[in-house]
Design a protein around this motif. Structure first.
Motif, PDB file in Angstrom:
ATOM      1  N   SER A  42      50.795   8.354 -20.879  1.00  0.00           N
ATOM      2  CA  SER A  42      51.430   9.159 -19.950  1.00  0.00           C
ATOM      3  C   SER A  42      51.104  10.527 -20.224  1.00  0.00           C
ATOM      4  N   VAL A  43      50.527  11.021 -21.380  1.00  0.00           N
ATOM      5  CA  VAL A  43      50.021  12.499 -21.580  1.00  0.00           C
ATOM      6  C   VAL A  43      48.763  12.045 -21.939  1.00  0.00           C
ATOM      7  N   LYS A  44      47.657  12.804 -21.582  1.00  0.00           N
ATOM      8  CA  LYS A  44      46.123  12.875 -22.010  1.00  0.00           C
ATOM      9  C   LYS A  44      45.982  14.146 -21.998  1.00  0.00           C
ATOM     10  N   ARG A  45      45.706  14.725 -23.431  1.00  0.00           N
ATOM     11  CA  ARG A  45      45.328  16.006 -23.696  1.00  0.00           C
ATOM     12  C   ARG A  45      43.935  15.943 -24.710  1.00  0.00           C
ATOM     13  N   ILE A  46      43.146  16.803 -24.531  1.00  0.00           N
ATOM     14  CA  ILE A  46      41.771  17.001 -25.457  1.00  0.00           C
ATOM     15  C   ILE A  46      41.930  18.419 -25.802  1.00  0.00           C
ATOM     16  N   TYR A  47      41.548  18.503 -27.249  1.00  0.00           N
ATOM     17  CA  TYR A  47      41.635  20.204 -27.643  1.00  0.00           C
ATOM     18  C   TYR A  47      40.160  20.399 -28.261  1.00  0.00           C
ATOM     19  N   GLY A  48      39.980  21.648 -27.971  1.00  0.00           N
ATOM     20  CA  GLY A  48      38.707  22.531 -28.387  1.00  0.00           C
ATOM     21  C   GLY A  48      38.387  23.724 -27.787  1.00  0.00           C
ATOM     22  N   ASP A  49      37.434  24.214 -28.125  1.00  0.00           N
ATOM     23  CA  ASP A  49      36.957  25.420 -27.616  1.00  0.00           C
ATOM     24  C   ASP A  49      35.812  25.117 -26.505  1.00  0.00           C
ATOM     25  N   TRP A  50      36.627  25.111 -25.312  1.00  0.00           N
ATOM     26  CA  TRP A  50      35.453  24.732 -24.175  1.00  0.00           C
ATOM     27  C   TRP A  50      34.360  25.655 -23.967  1.00  0.00           C
ATOM     28  N   THR A  51      34.402  27.036 -24.683  1.00  0.00           N
ATOM     29  CA  THR A  51      33.119  27.929 -24.348  1.00  0.00           C
ATOM     30  C   THR A  51      32.100  27.341 -24.937  1.00  0.00           C
ATOM     31  N   PRO A  53      28.979  25.187 -26.328  1.00  0.00           N
ATOM     32  CA  PRO A  53      28.205  24.039 -25.659  1.00  0.00           C
ATOM     33  C   PRO A  53      28.131  22.684 -26.100  1.00  0.00           C
ATOM     34  N   ASN A  54      28.551  22.536 -27.476  1.00  0.00           N
ATOM     35  CA  ASN A  54      28.649  21.214 -28.065  1.00  0.00           C
ATOM     36  C   ASN A  54      29.602  20.152 -27.258  1.00  0.00           C
ATOM     37  N   LEU A  55      30.807  20.736 -26.491  1.00  0.00           N
ATOM     38  CA  LEU A  55      31.509  19.995 -26.000  1.00  0.00           C
ATOM     39  C   LEU A  55      31.184  19.680 -24.369  1.00  0.00           C
ATOM     40  N   GLY A  56      29.833  19.645 -24.129  1.00  0.00           N
ATOM     41  CA  GLY A  56      29.311  19.625 -22.873  1.00  0.00           C
ATOM     42  C   GLY A  56      29.505  18.256 -22.439  1.00  0.00           C
ATOM     43  N   GLY A  57      29.337  17.207 -23.259  1.00  0.00           N
ATOM     44  CA  GLY A  57      29.565  15.803 -23.027  1.00  0.00           C
ATOM     45  C   GLY A  57      31.099  15.556 -22.614  1.00  0.00           C
ATOM     46  N   TRP A  58      31.967  15.885 -23.135  1.00  0.00           N
ATOM     47  CA  TRP A  58      33.566  15.740 -22.717  1.00  0.00           C
ATOM     48  C   TRP A  58      33.763  16.490 -21.302  1.00  0.00           C
ATOM     49  N   LYS A  59      33.117  17.765 -20.999  1.00  0.00           N
ATOM     50  CA  LYS A  59      33.254  18.380 -19.843  1.00  0.00           C
ATOM     51  C   LYS A  59      33.141  17.344 -18.489  1.00  0.00           C
ATOM     52  N   LYS A  60      32.030  16.538 -18.804  1.00  0.00           N
ATOM     53  CA  LYS A  60      31.498  15.493 -17.489  1.00  0.00           C
ATOM     54  C   LYS A  60      32.413  14.418 -17.217  1.00  0.00           C
ATOM     55  N   VAL A  61      33.399  14.203 -18.247  1.00  0.00           N
ATOM     56  CA  VAL A  61      34.400  13.214 -18.107  1.00  0.00           C
ATOM     57  C   VAL A  61      35.750  13.300 -18.176  1.00  0.00           C
ATOM     58  N   LEU A  62      36.044  14.656 -17.975  1.00  0.00           N
ATOM     59  CA  LEU A  62      37.560  14.904 -17.971  1.00  0.00           C
ATOM     60  C   LEU A  62      38.245  14.734 -16.856  1.00  0.00           C
ATOM     61  N   LEU A  63      37.585  15.134 -15.645  1.00  0.00           N
ATOM     62  CA  LEU A  63      38.245  14.741 -14.245  1.00  0.00           C
ATOM     63  C   LEU A  63      38.368  13.257 -14.001  1.00  0.00           C
ATOM     64  N   ASP A  64      37.164  12.568 -14.229  1.00  0.00           N
ATOM     65  CA  ASP A  64      37.161  11.315 -13.932  1.00  0.00           C
ATOM     66  C   ASP A  64      38.395  10.451 -14.736  1.00  0.00           C
ATOM     67  N   HIS A  65      38.964  10.840 -15.683  1.00  0.00           N
ATOM     68  CA  HIS A  65      40.049  10.171 -16.824  1.00  0.00           C
ATOM     69  C   HIS A  65      41.187  11.007 -16.916  1.00  0.00           C
ATOM     70  N   SER A  66      41.253  12.163 -16.057  1.00  0.00           N
ATOM     71  CA  SER A  66      42.598  12.925 -15.770  1.00  0.00           C
ATOM     72  C   SER A  66      42.961  13.358 -17.209  1.00  0.00           C
ATOM     73  N   PHE A  73      40.680  28.828 -28.883  1.00  0.00           N
ATOM     74  CA  PHE A  73      39.522  29.676 -29.321  1.00  0.00           C
ATOM     75  C   PHE A  73      39.562  29.758 -31.005  1.00  0.00           C
ATOM     76  N   ALA A  74      38.345  29.799 -31.793  1.00  0.00           N
ATOM     77  CA  ALA A  74      38.345  29.811 -32.931  1.00  0.00           C
ATOM     78  C   ALA A  74      38.530  31.344 -33.684  1.00  0.00           C
ATOM     79  N   TYR A  75      39.833  31.369 -34.253  1.00  0.00           N
ATOM     80  CA  TYR A  75      40.120  32.783 -34.610  1.00  0.00           C
ATOM     81  C   TYR A  75      39.373  33.309 -35.758  1.00  0.00           C
TER      82      TYR A  75
END
Length: 271
Positions: A42-51, A53-66, A73-75
């Motif tokens: 029912s809820v699908k959330r993913i956590y990270g600092d999207w600024t 580059p190491n999360l580039g792989g996830w950025k490509k699939v987020l929309l496809d899987h809603s 941000f890292a304080y």
């Protein structure tokens, strides 16, 4: 917090919370196929600092899987603020009373206390992480699935028919990788399974296959027949004919679900 009343829903409503820093994007297909076996995400959330580059792989699939990305941000350098953000959101979702369980996707032991807290409220916790995941987090979950299994399953399901030339090349590649993969498979815990059967069996030494699976999971949340190269627990047991015997019960459409397992007595030296 008021006591939760039993949910009348037929399917469990699950909150899926993914630690992007500790989960590879390559698992996404297998992950949601696996989650669908346990309920509705029912809820699908993913956590990270999207600024970063190491999360580039996830950025490509987020929309496809809603999947909803949650920016954190890292304080301070060296400190993981993502974990805190995920935990806070998990508690907020818990107190809505709308969920029957949580799927925590991470190999980080920092979520051990969160898993324990969720279970204290009567919710089911499914953990997903790599085989390097610390044992305390694995044990804190009701069920723990190693993501290496999900990647293998997704690769098999996604295989497309190829030309004879490509098939030949793939076969050669498979031959080269088959030996190392087989060597990595752990030994089937035959004696552990036999003890569980003995503990819950009836006077004749038989127990239902479903009850066996449930009790194994209670004792070892990370037990999975796929780790040993079998699709189902029944397949694993059939591959151990010297130690286990399967018997079909009933007839017609119900026969497939009524299976008993008996532990044949073996000598002390037999394995």
């Amino acid at each position: 917090m008021a006591a939760r009343s039993p949910s009348p829903r037929l399917q469990k409503h699950l909150a899926v919370l993914i630690d992007a820093d500790n989960a590879p994007a390559a698992i996404v297909e297998g992950l949601f196929e696996e989650i669908a076996r346990y309920g509705v995400a029912s809820v699908k959330r993913i956590y990270g600092d999207w600024t970063q580059p190491n999360l580039g792989g996830w950025k490509k699939v987020l929309l496809d899987h809603s999947i909803q990305p949650m920016q954190q941000f890292a304080y301070t350098k060296g400190k993981n603020a993502t974990d805190s953000s995920l935990i806070i959101d998990a508690m907020d979702l818990l107190y809505t009373g709308r969920f029957d369980g949580f799927c925590l996707v991470s190999s980080d032991s920092d979520f051990t206390r969160l898993a324990v807290r969720l279970r204290e409220e009567g919710l089911t916790v499914y953990g997903f992480g790599e085989q390097k995941t610390p044992k305390p987090f694995v044990s804190a979950c009701d069920k723990f699935i190693y993501t290496e299994i999900l990647r293998a399953d997704a690769a098999e399901a996604g295989a497309e028919p190829a030309s004879a030339e490509r098939s030949s090349a793939a076969a050669k590649a498979a031959e080269g990788s088959a030996a190392p993969a087989a060597a990595k498979k752990p030994k089937v815990p035959v004696e552990f399974i036999a003890k569980v059967i003995d503990d819950i069996s009836d006077d004749d030494g038989w127990t239902g296959l479903g009850a066996l699976g449930q009790n194994i999971t209670k004792l070892r949340p990370d037990f999975d027949a796929r780790l040993y190269g079998f699709r189902k627990l029944s397949d694993l047991l059939k591959a151990q004919p010297k130690r286990f015997e399967l018997q079909e019960l009933g007839s017609g459409g119900s026969s497939g679900k009524q299976v008993n397992v008996r532990n044949r007595k073996a000598g002390k030296g037999e394995r």
